[in-house]
Design a protein around this motif. Structure first.
Motif, short mmCIF file in Angstrom:
data_model
loop_
_atom_site.label_atom_id
_atom_site.label_comp_id
_atom_site.label_asym_id
_atom_site.label_seq_id
_atom_site.Cartn_x
_atom_site.Cartn_y
_atom_site.Cartn_z
N GLU A 102 0.22 -7.12 -10.26
CA GLU A 102 -0.48 -7.36 -11.52
C GLU A 102 -1.64 -6.36 -11.57
N PRO A 103 -1.36 -5.16 -12.09
CA PRO A 103 -2.35 -4.08 -12.05
C PRO A 103 -3.73 -4.51 -12.55
N ASP A 104 -4.72 -4.10 -11.78
CA ASP A 104 -6.12 -4.37 -12.12
C ASP A 104 -6.48 -5.84 -12.15
N SER A 105 -5.60 -6.70 -11.64
CA SER A 105 -5.88 -8.13 -11.57
C SER A 105 -5.65 -8.62 -10.14
N GLN A 106 -4.37 -8.54 -9.69
CA GLN A 106 -4.02 -8.97 -8.34
C GLN A 106 -2.93 -8.06 -7.81
N GLU A 107 -3.16 -7.53 -6.62
CA GLU A 107 -2.22 -6.60 -6.01
C GLU A 107 -2.10 -6.90 -4.52
N TYR A 108 -1.09 -6.30 -3.88
CA TYR A 108 -0.85 -6.51 -2.47
C TYR A 108 -0.70 -5.19 -1.74
N ALA A 109 -0.95 -5.25 -0.44
CA ALA A 109 -0.69 -4.12 0.46
C ALA A 109 -0.09 -4.66 1.74
N GLN A 129 0.67 -1.62 -3.37
CA GLN A 129 1.32 -1.51 -4.67
C GLN A 129 0.62 -0.49 -5.55
N SER A 130 -0.58 -0.08 -5.17
CA SER A 130 -1.34 0.96 -5.87
C SER A 130 -2.28 1.60 -4.87
N SER A 131 -2.91 2.69 -5.27
CA SER A 131 -3.88 3.34 -4.39
C SER A 131 -5.09 2.43 -4.17
N LEU A 132 -5.45 1.60 -5.16
CA LEU A 132 -6.53 0.64 -4.97
C LEU A 132 -6.18 -0.35 -3.87
N ALA A 133 -4.94 -0.82 -3.84
CA ALA A 133 -4.51 -1.75 -2.79
C ALA A 133 -4.54 -1.08 -1.42
N GLN A 135 -6.65 1.32 -0.50
CA GLN A 135 -8.07 1.38 -0.16
C GLN A 135 -8.59 0.00 0.25
N ALA A 136 -8.18 -1.03 -0.48
CA ALA A 136 -8.62 -2.40 -0.18
C ALA A 136 -8.15 -2.83 1.20
N ALA A 137 -6.91 -2.52 1.56
CA ALA A 137 -6.38 -2.92 2.86
C ALA A 137 -7.17 -2.28 3.99
N ILE A 138 -7.46 -1.00 3.87
CA ILE A 138 -8.21 -0.32 4.93
C ILE A 138 -9.64 -0.85 4.99
N HIS A 139 -10.26 -1.06 3.85
CA HIS A 139 -11.61 -1.61 3.81
C HIS A 139 -11.64 -3.01 4.45
N PHE A 140 -10.66 -3.83 4.10
CA PHE A 140 -10.57 -5.18 4.66
C PHE A 140 -10.42 -5.14 6.18
N LEU A 141 -9.51 -4.31 6.67
CA LEU A 141 -9.26 -4.26 8.11
C LEU A 141 -10.46 -3.68 8.87
N LYS A 142 -11.13 -2.74 8.28
CA LYS A 142 -12.32 -2.18 8.91
C LYS A 142 -13.35 -3.28 9.16
N ARG A 143 -13.48 -4.19 8.23
CA ARG A 143 -14.47 -5.26 8.34
C ARG A 143 -13.98 -6.48 9.12
N GLY A 168 -10.80 -6.88 -11.40
CA GLY A 168 -11.65 -6.55 -12.53
C GLY A 168 -13.13 -6.77 -12.25
N THR A 169 -13.44 -7.67 -11.34
CA THR A 169 -14.83 -7.97 -10.98
C THR A 169 -15.26 -7.27 -9.70
N TYR A 170 -14.39 -7.30 -8.66
CA TYR A 170 -14.79 -6.84 -7.34
C TYR A 170 -14.10 -5.57 -6.86
N GLY A 171 -13.19 -5.03 -7.65
CA GLY A 171 -12.50 -3.81 -7.24
C GLY A 171 -11.74 -4.00 -5.94
N PHE A 172 -11.84 -3.05 -5.05
CA PHE A 172 -11.09 -3.09 -3.79
C PHE A 172 -11.73 -4.01 -2.76
N GLN A 173 -12.91 -4.57 -3.04
CA GLN A 173 -13.63 -5.34 -2.03
C GLN A 173 -13.24 -6.81 -1.94
N ALA A 174 -12.40 -7.29 -2.83
CA ALA A 174 -11.99 -8.71 -2.80
C ALA A 174 -10.61 -8.85 -2.16
N ALA A 175 -10.49 -8.38 -0.94
CA ALA A 175 -9.21 -8.45 -0.23
C ALA A 175 -9.26 -9.52 0.84
#
Length: 189
Positions: A102-109, A129-133, A135-143, A168-175
């Protein structure tokens, strides 16, 4: 070694968020004292041999052909539905369950780690499923890598699904970790 893909249907053009994901991985590797080499998925062929490989990007639209090869060869229990006009466009299918894009709403990696028989070092596959996903996966795993590692049966071979919500609210940081799909991902039909 970091293998980076292209934008969907745009060979030799990398999505900005994939570049950010590459920078995150390169920074971590550098902090660990590792040399970093980048390769294009359109050009690199062969084994990762004695190098740890981070392969970033999904295979749809020819974006990362190496990811497609890794999925076929090592993660046969994962399917990615093609882009379409319907609600299942680019959905992941794992263990009979569909994870909708669901682009720009909910995505998976998907994030997987495995070592091919031809190599002595592992491959980390980051397939969003997108480049945002991605980025989110790597950011999540880093933390959260310590907590994720404790939840896995093995840190040598795994496949997990990361869910990115409220984009839409948190971008890649809500993983968050959706679930461990190791058993289904590596299972042969």
């Amino acid at each position: 070694m970091i293998v980076i893909g292209s934008k969907h249907n745009l060979p030799n053009v990398t999505a900005g968020k994939d570049v950010r994901a590459l920078i995150e991985v390169a920074t971590l590797a550098s902090q660990l004292g590792s040399d970093v080499v980048t390769e294009s998925s359109n050009e690199f062929r062969g084994s990762n041999d004695g190098r740890t490989e981070f392969c970033i990007g999904g295979p749809l639209g020819g974006a990362n052909t190496r990811t497609g090869g890794h999925l076929t060869a090592h993660l046969p229990g994962i399917a990615i539905l093609p882009y379409s006009e319907g609600p299942e466009s680019a959905a992941f299918v794992v263990g009979g369950q569909r994870y909708l894009f669901e682009p720009d709403s909910q995505e998976y990696a998907l994030v997987a780690k495995f070592t091919p028989p031809t190599a002595t070092r592992p491959i980390f596959l980051i397939c969003g499923q997108s480049s945002l996903a991605n980025q989110a996966a790597i950011h999540f795993l880093k933390r959260n890598h310590r907590n994720v590692a404790r939840s896995l049966a093995s840190v040598d071979r795994f496949c997990i699904l990361i869910k990115v919500s409220d984009i839409g609210t948190y971008g890649f940081q809500a993983a968050a970790l959706e679930r461990d799909v190791t058993g289904d991902a590596f299972a042969r039909a």
